[in-house]
Design a protein around this motif. Structure first.
Motif, PDB file in Angstrom:
ATOM      1  N   SER A 105       0.815  -1.214   0.000  1.00  0.00           N
ATOM      2  CA  SER A 105       0.000   0.000   0.000  1.00  0.00           C
ATOM      3  C   SER A 105       0.848   1.263   0.000  1.00  0.00           C
ATOM      4  N   GLU A 106       2.104   1.169   0.414  1.00  0.00           N
ATOM      5  CA  GLU A 106       3.005   2.327   0.433  1.00  0.00           C
ATOM      6  C   GLU A 106       3.574   2.651  -0.944  1.00  0.00           C
ATOM      7  N   ASP A 107       4.191   1.641  -1.585  1.00  0.00           N
ATOM      8  CA  ASP A 107       4.901   1.914  -2.834  1.00  0.00           C
ATOM      9  C   ASP A 107       4.548   0.967  -3.974  1.00  0.00           C
ATOM     10  N   GLY A 108       3.544   0.110  -3.763  1.00  0.00           N
ATOM     11  CA  GLY A 108       3.126  -0.808  -4.813  1.00  0.00           C
ATOM     12  C   GLY A 108       4.040  -1.993  -4.998  1.00  0.00           C
ATOM     13  N   LEU A 109       4.981  -2.198  -4.078  1.00  0.00           N
ATOM     14  CA  LEU A 109       5.901  -3.329  -4.178  1.00  0.00           C
ATOM     15  C   LEU A 109       5.499  -4.421  -3.194  1.00  0.00           C
ATOM     16  N   CYS A 110       5.618  -5.647  -3.647  1.00  0.00           N
ATOM     17  CA  CYS A 110       5.284  -6.792  -2.806  1.00  0.00           C
ATOM     18  C   CYS A 110       6.525  -7.232  -2.044  1.00  0.00           C
ATOM     19  N   ARG A 111       6.381  -7.473  -0.764  1.00  0.00           N
ATOM     20  CA  ARG A 111       7.521  -7.860   0.062  1.00  0.00           C
ATOM     21  C   ARG A 111       7.815  -9.355  -0.005  1.00  0.00           C
ATOM     22  N   ILE A 112       6.932 -10.123  -0.618  1.00  0.00           N
ATOM     23  CA  ILE A 112       7.111 -11.576  -0.632  1.00  0.00           C
ATOM     24  C   ILE A 112       8.402 -11.966  -1.328  1.00  0.00           C
ATOM     25  N   GLY A 113       8.801 -11.209  -2.308  1.00  0.00           N
ATOM     26  CA  GLY A 113      10.077 -11.492  -2.948  1.00  0.00           C
ATOM     27  C   GLY A 113       9.922 -12.277  -4.235  1.00  0.00           C
ATOM     28  N   PRO A 114      11.023 -12.728  -4.767  1.00  0.00           N
ATOM     29  CA  PRO A 114      10.986 -13.334  -6.096  1.00  0.00           C
ATOM     30  C   PRO A 114      10.301 -14.704  -6.103  1.00  0.00           C
ATOM     31  N   ASP A 115       9.293 -14.796  -6.905  1.00  0.00           N
ATOM     32  CA  ASP A 115       8.656 -16.060  -7.247  1.00  0.00           C
ATOM     33  C   ASP A 115       8.057 -15.846  -8.633  1.00  0.00           C
ATOM     34  N   GLY A 116       7.198 -16.706  -9.070  1.00  0.00           N
ATOM     35  CA  GLY A 116       6.672 -16.611 -10.420  1.00  0.00           C
ATOM     36  C   GLY A 116       5.695 -15.481 -10.664  1.00  0.00           C
ATOM     37  N   ALA A 117       5.145 -14.888  -9.595  1.00  0.00           N
ATOM     38  CA  ALA A 117       4.108 -13.862  -9.771  1.00  0.00           C
ATOM     39  C   ALA A 117       4.610 -12.680 -10.581  1.00  0.00           C
ATOM     40  N   GLU A 118       5.716 -12.086 -10.178  1.00  0.00           N
ATOM     41  CA  GLU A 118       6.204 -10.887 -10.871  1.00  0.00           C
ATOM     42  C   GLU A 118       6.627 -11.167 -12.299  1.00  0.00           C
ATOM     43  N   GLU A 119       7.233 -12.315 -12.543  1.00  0.00           N
ATOM     44  CA  GLU A 119       7.616 -12.671 -13.914  1.00  0.00           C
ATOM     45  C   GLU A 119       6.380 -12.738 -14.807  1.00  0.00           C
ATOM     46  N   LEU A 120       5.325 -13.364 -14.318  1.00  0.00           N
ATOM     47  CA  LEU A 120       4.096 -13.473 -15.109  1.00  0.00           C
ATOM     48  C   LEU A 120       3.390 -12.129 -15.240  1.00  0.00           C
ATOM     49  N   PHE A 121       3.455 -11.301 -14.218  1.00  0.00           N
ATOM     50  CA  PHE A 121       2.884  -9.956 -14.329  1.00  0.00           C
ATOM     51  C   PHE A 121       3.619  -9.172 -15.428  1.00  0.00           C
ATOM     52  N   SER A 122       4.915  -9.329 -15.484  1.00  0.00           N
ATOM     53  CA  SER A 122       5.698  -8.654 -16.516  1.00  0.00           C
ATOM     54  C   SER A 122       5.284  -9.137 -17.909  1.00  0.00           C
ATOM     55  N   ARG A 123       5.020 -10.429 -18.042  1.00  0.00           N
ATOM     56  CA  ARG A 123       4.555 -10.953 -19.332  1.00  0.00           C
ATOM     57  C   ARG A 123       3.201 -10.346 -19.703  1.00  0.00           C
ATOM     58  N   LEU A 124       2.336 -10.193 -18.707  1.00  0.00           N
ATOM     59  CA  LEU A 124       1.048  -9.540 -18.966  1.00  0.00           C
ATOM     60  C   LEU A 124       1.266  -8.109 -19.446  1.00  0.00           C
ATOM     61  N   ASP A 125       2.195  -7.413 -18.804  1.00  0.00           N
ATOM     62  CA  ASP A 125       2.487  -6.024 -19.177  1.00  0.00           C
ATOM     63  C   ASP A 125       2.931  -5.898 -20.631  1.00  0.00           C
ATOM     64  N   HIS A 126       3.684  -6.867 -21.123  1.00  0.00           N
ATOM     65  CA  HIS A 126       4.322  -6.734 -22.425  1.00  0.00           C
ATOM     66  C   HIS A 126       3.598  -7.460 -23.562  1.00  0.00           C
ATOM     67  N   ALA A 127       2.585  -8.235 -23.263  1.00  0.00           N
ATOM     68  CA  ALA A 127       1.872  -8.977 -24.311  1.00  0.00           C
ATOM     69  C   ALA A 127       0.931  -8.055 -25.086  1.00  0.00           C
ATOM     70  N   SER A 128       0.690  -8.392 -26.331  1.00  0.00           N
ATOM     71  CA  SER A 128      -0.229  -7.607 -27.159  1.00  0.00           C
ATOM     72  C   SER A 128      -1.679  -7.998 -26.908  1.00  0.00           C
ATOM     73  N   GLY A 129      -1.903  -9.140 -26.319  1.00  0.00           N
ATOM     74  CA  GLY A 129      -3.232  -9.637 -26.002  1.00  0.00           C
ATOM     75  C   GLY A 129      -3.082 -10.831 -25.083  1.00  0.00           C
ATOM     76  N   LEU A 130      -4.203 -11.395 -24.671  1.00  0.00           N
ATOM     77  CA  LEU A 130      -4.149 -12.454 -23.657  1.00  0.00           C
ATOM     78  C   LEU A 130      -5.241 -13.485 -23.899  1.00  0.00           C
ATOM     79  N   VAL A 131      -4.885 -14.746 -23.688  1.00  0.00           N
ATOM     80  CA  VAL A 131      -5.837 -15.845 -23.666  1.00  0.00           C
ATOM     81  C   VAL A 131      -5.604 -16.599 -22.367  1.00  0.00           C
ATOM     82  N   LEU A 132      -6.648 -16.739 -21.573  1.00  0.00           N
ATOM     83  CA  LEU A 132      -6.579 -17.527 -20.342  1.00  0.00           C
ATOM     84  C   LEU A 132      -7.501 -18.721 -20.483  1.00  0.00           C
ATOM     85  N   THR A 133      -6.977 -19.905 -20.214  1.00  0.00           N
ATOM     86  CA  THR A 133      -7.808 -21.099 -20.130  1.00  0.00           C
ATOM     87  C   THR A 133      -7.694 -21.627 -18.706  1.00  0.00           C
ATOM     88  N   ALA A 134      -8.804 -22.124 -18.175  1.00  0.00           N
ATOM     89  CA  ALA A 134      -8.783 -22.596 -16.790  1.00  0.00           C
ATOM     90  C   ALA A 134      -9.911 -23.586 -16.548  1.00  0.00           C
TER      91      ALA A 134
END
Length: 186
Positions: free
Chosen positions: A52-81
């Protein structure tokens, strides 16, 4: 321009959601490789409020941020679940919960919105009935994707596909995914 991101959010390798993601990708002119959420270790949000202070997660490196970065840079998205008890599987929900840091960054003016991009959603359920089978999932996905500047363009709700190979044996389901991919214009 970058390519669309195609992601299966299924914890089961080789299941119906994976088959749907692979078929969507194969149906495109320049097929990207699907990404599998289960291949990325994901720690759940602890609700600590650090972001809530600076928008950074304290949990540290795991797959979440890498996948968020992919979302940021993709031209579109398909989710299957798959649908688990009328919602997304736990790892998918854990990943979505971790986007709280991105939401807080936007709320605090640390993340500037980009041009809206299109997202396509394919949900696969074993149940053949249930009036509200997909109802709980859609608001979760809509608000999650808004954080990353995506708008859900189209959804596909598939029912009665429970066994690992049910999708591959269901011509109507395969045709529906091909049609969805064709409508994307990618």
């Amino acid at each position: 321009m970058t390519e669309p991101l195609i992601m299966s959010m299924s914890p089961r390798a080789g299941g119906n959601s994976d088959h749907a993601a692979a078929l969507f990708a194969r149906s495109l002119d320049q097929p990207p490789r699907p990404v599998f959420l289960r291949d990325h270790r994901m720690e759940p949000c602890t609700g600590c409020g650090f972001c809530s202070e600076d928008g950074l997660c304290r949990i540290g490196p795991d797959g979440a941020e890498e996948l968020f970065s992919r979302l940021d840079h993709a031209s579109g998205l398909v989710l299957t679940a798959p649908v688990y008890f009328y919602h997304l599987p736990s790892q998918a929900k854990a990943w979505i919960d971790r986007s709280q840091s991105r939401y807080m960054a936007r709320q605090n003016g640390l993340r500037v919105p980009k041009a809206e991009r299109r997202a396509y959603v394919v949900l696969v359920a074993g149940r053949t009935r249930g009036e509200n089978l997909f109802t709980g999932i859609m608001p979760t996905l809509r608000y999650f994707l808004q954080i990353f500047d995506y708008r859900i363009e189209k959804t596909l709700f598939l029912r009665g596909l429970d066994g690992a190979d049910d999708f591959s044996r269901d011509r109507a389901a395969e045709d529906a995914v091909r049609d969805l991919a064709g409508s994307s214009g990618w």
